[in-house]
Scaffold this motif. Structure first.
Motif, PDB file in Angstrom:
ATOM      1  N   GLU A   1       0.815  -1.217   0.000  1.00 39.43           N
ATOM      2  CA  GLU A   1       0.000   0.000   0.000  1.00 39.43           C
ATOM      3  C   GLU A   1       0.852   1.272   0.000  1.00 39.43           C
ATOM      4  O   GLU A   1       0.317   2.370  -0.147  1.00 39.43           O
ATOM      5  N   HIS A   2       2.145   1.128   0.160  1.00 42.03           N
ATOM      6  CA  HIS A   2       3.032   2.291   0.204  1.00 42.03           C
ATOM      7  C   HIS A   2       4.162   2.091  -0.812  1.00 42.03           C
ATOM      8  O   HIS A   2       4.678   0.989  -0.953  1.00 42.03           O
ATOM      9  N   PRO A   3       4.542   3.144  -1.586  1.00 46.61           N
ATOM     10  CA  PRO A   3       4.044   4.532  -1.494  1.00 46.61           C
ATOM     11  C   PRO A   3       2.784   4.792  -2.320  1.00 46.61           C
ATOM     12  O   PRO A   3       2.396   5.932  -2.497  1.00 46.61           O
ATOM     13  N   TRP A   4       2.141   3.708  -2.807  1.00 44.67           N
ATOM     14  CA  TRP A   4       0.931   3.904  -3.614  1.00 44.67           C
ATOM     15  C   TRP A   4      -0.080   4.796  -2.903  1.00 44.67           C
ATOM     16  O   TRP A   4      -0.623   5.735  -3.495  1.00 44.67           O
ATOM     17  N   ARG A   5      -0.332   4.535  -1.632  1.00 41.22           N
ATOM     18  CA  ARG A   5      -1.363   5.265  -0.898  1.00 41.22           C
ATOM     19  C   ARG A   5      -1.036   6.760  -0.847  1.00 41.22           C
ATOM     20  O   ARG A   5      -1.908   7.607  -1.105  1.00 41.22           O
TER      21      ARG A   5
ATOM     22  N   ARG B   1      -5.110  15.580  -5.399  1.00 34.42           N
ATOM     23  CA  ARG B   1      -5.196  17.013  -5.150  1.00 34.42           C
ATOM     24  C   ARG B   1      -5.298  17.804  -6.448  1.00 34.42           C
ATOM     25  O   ARG B   1      -5.624  18.997  -6.409  1.00 34.42           O
ATOM     26  N   ARG B   2      -5.034  17.168  -7.575  1.00 32.51           N
ATOM     27  CA  ARG B   2      -5.138  17.852  -8.882  1.00 32.51           C
ATOM     28  C   ARG B   2      -6.586  17.751  -9.360  1.00 32.51           C
ATOM     29  O   ARG B   2      -7.070  16.651  -9.667  1.00 32.51           O
TER      30      ARG B   2
ATOM     31  N   TYR C   1      -7.927  -0.701  -1.369  1.00 29.00           N
ATOM     32  CA  TYR C   1      -7.431   0.026  -2.539  1.00 29.00           C
ATOM     33  C   TYR C   1      -8.552   0.835  -3.202  1.00 29.00           C
ATOM     34  O   TYR C   1      -8.359   1.988  -3.580  1.00 29.00           O
ATOM     35  N   VAL C   2      -9.709   0.205  -3.335  1.00 31.16           N
ATOM     36  CA  VAL C   2     -10.836   0.908  -3.948  1.00 31.16           C
ATOM     37  C   VAL C   2     -11.338   2.022  -3.028  1.00 31.16           C
ATOM     38  O   VAL C   2     -11.577   3.155  -3.478  1.00 31.16           O
ATOM     39  N   GLU C   3     -11.458   1.746  -1.744  1.00 31.57           N
ATOM     40  CA  GLU C   3     -11.979   2.753  -0.820  1.00 31.57           C
ATOM     41  C   GLU C   3     -11.014   3.929  -0.676  1.00 31.57           C
ATOM     42  O   GLU C   3     -11.447   5.085  -0.575  1.00 31.57           O
ATOM     43  N   HIS C   4      -9.712   3.662  -0.673  1.00 29.15           N
ATOM     44  CA  HIS C   4      -8.767   4.785  -0.581  1.00 29.15           C
ATOM     45  C   HIS C   4      -8.838   5.654  -1.838  1.00 29.15           C
ATOM     46  O   HIS C   4      -8.784   6.892  -1.752  1.00 29.15           O
ATOM     47  N   THR C   5      -8.975   5.016  -2.991  1.00 31.72           N
ATOM     48  CA  THR C   5      -9.072   5.783  -4.243  1.00 31.72           C
ATOM     49  C   THR C   5     -10.313   6.666  -4.236  1.00 31.72           C
ATOM     50  O   THR C   5     -10.228   7.870  -4.532  1.00 31.72           O
ATOM     51  N   ILE C   6     -11.460   6.102  -3.886  1.00 32.81           N
ATOM     52  CA  ILE C   6     -12.692   6.896  -3.856  1.00 32.81           C
ATOM     53  C   ILE C   6     -12.602   7.977  -2.782  1.00 32.81           C
ATOM     54  O   ILE C   6     -13.009   9.125  -2.997  1.00 32.81           O
ATOM     55  N   GLY C   7     -12.034   7.638  -1.628  1.00 32.65           N
ATOM     56  CA  GLY C   7     -11.905   8.616  -0.558  1.00 32.65           C
ATOM     57  C   GLY C   7     -11.014   9.780  -0.935  1.00 32.65           C
ATOM     58  O   GLY C   7     -11.289  10.929  -0.575  1.00 32.65           O
ATOM     59  N   ALA C   8      -9.951   9.498  -1.680  1.00 34.25           N
ATOM     60  CA  ALA C   8      -9.019  10.557  -2.080  1.00 34.25           C
ATOM     61  C   ALA C   8      -9.613  11.466  -3.152  1.00 34.25           C
ATOM     62  O   ALA C   8      -9.457  12.689  -3.100  1.00 34.25           O
ATOM     63  N   PHE C   9     -10.303  10.863  -4.114  1.00 29.20           N
ATOM     64  CA  PHE C   9     -10.802  11.643  -5.255  1.00 29.20           C
ATOM     65  C   PHE C   9     -12.205  12.189  -5.029  1.00 29.20           C
ATOM     66  O   PHE C   9     -12.567  13.211  -5.618  1.00 29.20           O
ATOM     67  N   GLY C  10     -12.996  11.521  -4.219  1.00 29.88           N
ATOM     68  CA  GLY C  10     -14.377  11.952  -4.022  1.00 29.88           C
ATOM     69  C   GLY C  10     -15.288  11.398  -5.091  1.00 29.88           C
ATOM     70  O   GLY C  10     -14.846  10.982  -6.166  1.00 29.88           O
ATOM     71  N   TRP C  11     -16.587  11.386  -4.806  1.00 34.06           N
ATOM     72  CA  TRP C  11     -17.551  10.731  -5.688  1.00 34.06           C
ATOM     73  C   TRP C  11     -17.737  11.438  -7.024  1.00 34.06           C
ATOM     74  O   TRP C  11     -18.226  10.835  -7.985  1.00 34.06           O
ATOM     75  N   ASP C  12     -17.342  12.699  -7.134  1.00 34.91           N
ATOM     76  CA  ASP C  12     -17.502  13.418  -8.400  1.00 34.91           C
ATOM     77  C   ASP C  12     -16.337  13.189  -9.358  1.00 34.91           C
ATOM     78  O   ASP C  12     -16.385  13.636 -10.506  1.00 34.91           O
ATOM     79  N   ARG C  13     -15.298  12.496  -8.901  1.00 38.33           N
ATOM     80  CA  ARG C  13     -14.115  12.302  -9.755  1.00 38.33           C
ATOM     81  C   ARG C  13     -13.682  10.834  -9.797  1.00 38.33           C
ATOM     82  O   ARG C  13     -12.499  10.525  -9.735  1.00 38.33           O
ATOM     83  N   VAL C  14     -14.654   9.964  -9.920  1.00 41.24           N
ATOM     84  CA  VAL C  14     -14.382   8.537 -10.127  1.00 41.24           C
ATOM     85  C   VAL C  14     -15.312   8.004 -11.207  1.00 41.24           C
ATOM     86  O   VAL C  14     -16.464   8.421 -11.311  1.00 41.24           O
ATOM     87  N   VAL C  15     -14.796   7.102 -12.028  1.00 41.39           N
ATOM     88  CA  VAL C  15     -15.590   6.422 -13.058  1.00 41.39           C
ATOM     89  C   VAL C  15     -15.280   4.928 -12.961  1.00 41.39           C
ATOM     90  O   VAL C  15     -14.301   4.519 -12.334  1.00 41.39           O
TER      91      VAL C  15
END
Length: 278
Positions: free
Chosen positions: A177-181, A189-190, A216-230
């Motif tokens: 999970e590191h440094p991927w996380r 942040r972009r 992995y999926v939850e961290h990705t959604i948590g980082a980007f938020g629901w408006d920036r995931v497909v």
């Protein structure tokens, strides 16, 4: 309903795929009819074709072949993410040709199997800037250690909508999970980067369960938020960890407890907005 933003089709009678010989499990034909039959049963109502790294001389031939399939009655195919070579001097002329074709929705240059410095070349970077303010997205397929290279591209062209494929290609099999996380939190942040929840079952071992994918999926959604995931299937690569139905079922399990609006955004709404799909 689901929009699949990451479908690969393989037809060796029509196109040449140099990399397939190195992946015997995928060195077969994976045709539209096979995909569509299963996809319709799963509630997939539309899809975008993702380039399959064909022989460079056949890049535009691949797009034409997918467009031919899209013209069939009731086809699920609504557009193509085409291959490109930003490192080549001919990119500007190639881009001009694609601008005349509404079927092409974006581009991808596979980076995770290329030298890290490819995306740092001046020609590559100048050509990425050519996409600034255009209707085209650019998919980033990078390994975790290459995510800083993807960040550099996102900063270079702030008006390009970048799509980070496969949750940043985490090493799920190795439990790393590191440094991927940390890299995922930083690229999120972009505001011009959207994450694609796709392909992750291919990075597991045979004993994977939904809980294996969840961090992995939850961290990705948590980082980007629901408006920036497909969402994307990554078919047929997803068959390395099951099949299309397995991945769709895992996705629904991962989304248990989420609101209907959150599910809609991930599974279809954000894709409709980004690629202007009807």
């Amino acid at each position: 309903m689901i929009i699949d933003t990451h479908l690969h089709l393989i037809d060796r009678s029509k196109l040449t795929y140099p990399w397939l010989s190195g992946v015997p499990a995928l060195d077969h034909d994976f045709l539209y009819a096979t995909y569509a039959r299963e996809a319709r049963r799963l509630g997939i109502e539309a899809c975008l074709h993702m380039e399959v790294d064909v022989e460079p001389a056949e890049i535009e031939k691949e797009t034409a072949e997918i467009e031919r399939l899209a013209r069939q009655p009731e086809s699920l195919l609504k557009g193509a993410i085409a291959a490109c070579r930003p490192e080549d001097d001919g990119f500007a002329a190639y881009l001009e040709r694609q601008e005349a074709n509404d079927f092409v929705r974006g581009f991808r240059r596979v980076l995770h199997v290329m030298p890290d410095e490819l995306s740092e070349g001046p020609t590559f970077r100048d050509n990425i800037r050519r996409l600034d303010g255009s209707r085209f997205t650019f998919d980033l397929c990078v390994l975790p250690h290459q995510i800083p290279k993807a960040i550099a591209l996102a900063d270079l062209a702030p008006d390009v909508q970048f799509i980070l494929d496969h949750c940043g290609v985490p090493d799920i099999r190795g439990g790393a999970e590191h440094p991927w996380r940390e890299h995922m939190s930083e690229i999120a942040r972009r505001p011009n980067v959207t994450a694609k929840i796709s392909g992750v079952v291919a990075y597991t071992d045979e004993a994977w369960q939904v809980g294996t994918l969840r961090p992995y999926v939850e961290h990705t959604i948590g980082a980007f938020g629901w408006d920036r995931v497909v969402w994307g299937s990554d078919w047929p690569v997803c068959t390395l960890g099951g099949n299309l139905s397995t991945w769709v079922g895992a996705t629904h399990a991962l989304l248990e407890g989420c609101s209907a609006d959150e599910k809609r955004k991930l599974l279809s709404g954000n894709a409709r907005r980004i690629w202007k799909l009807a």
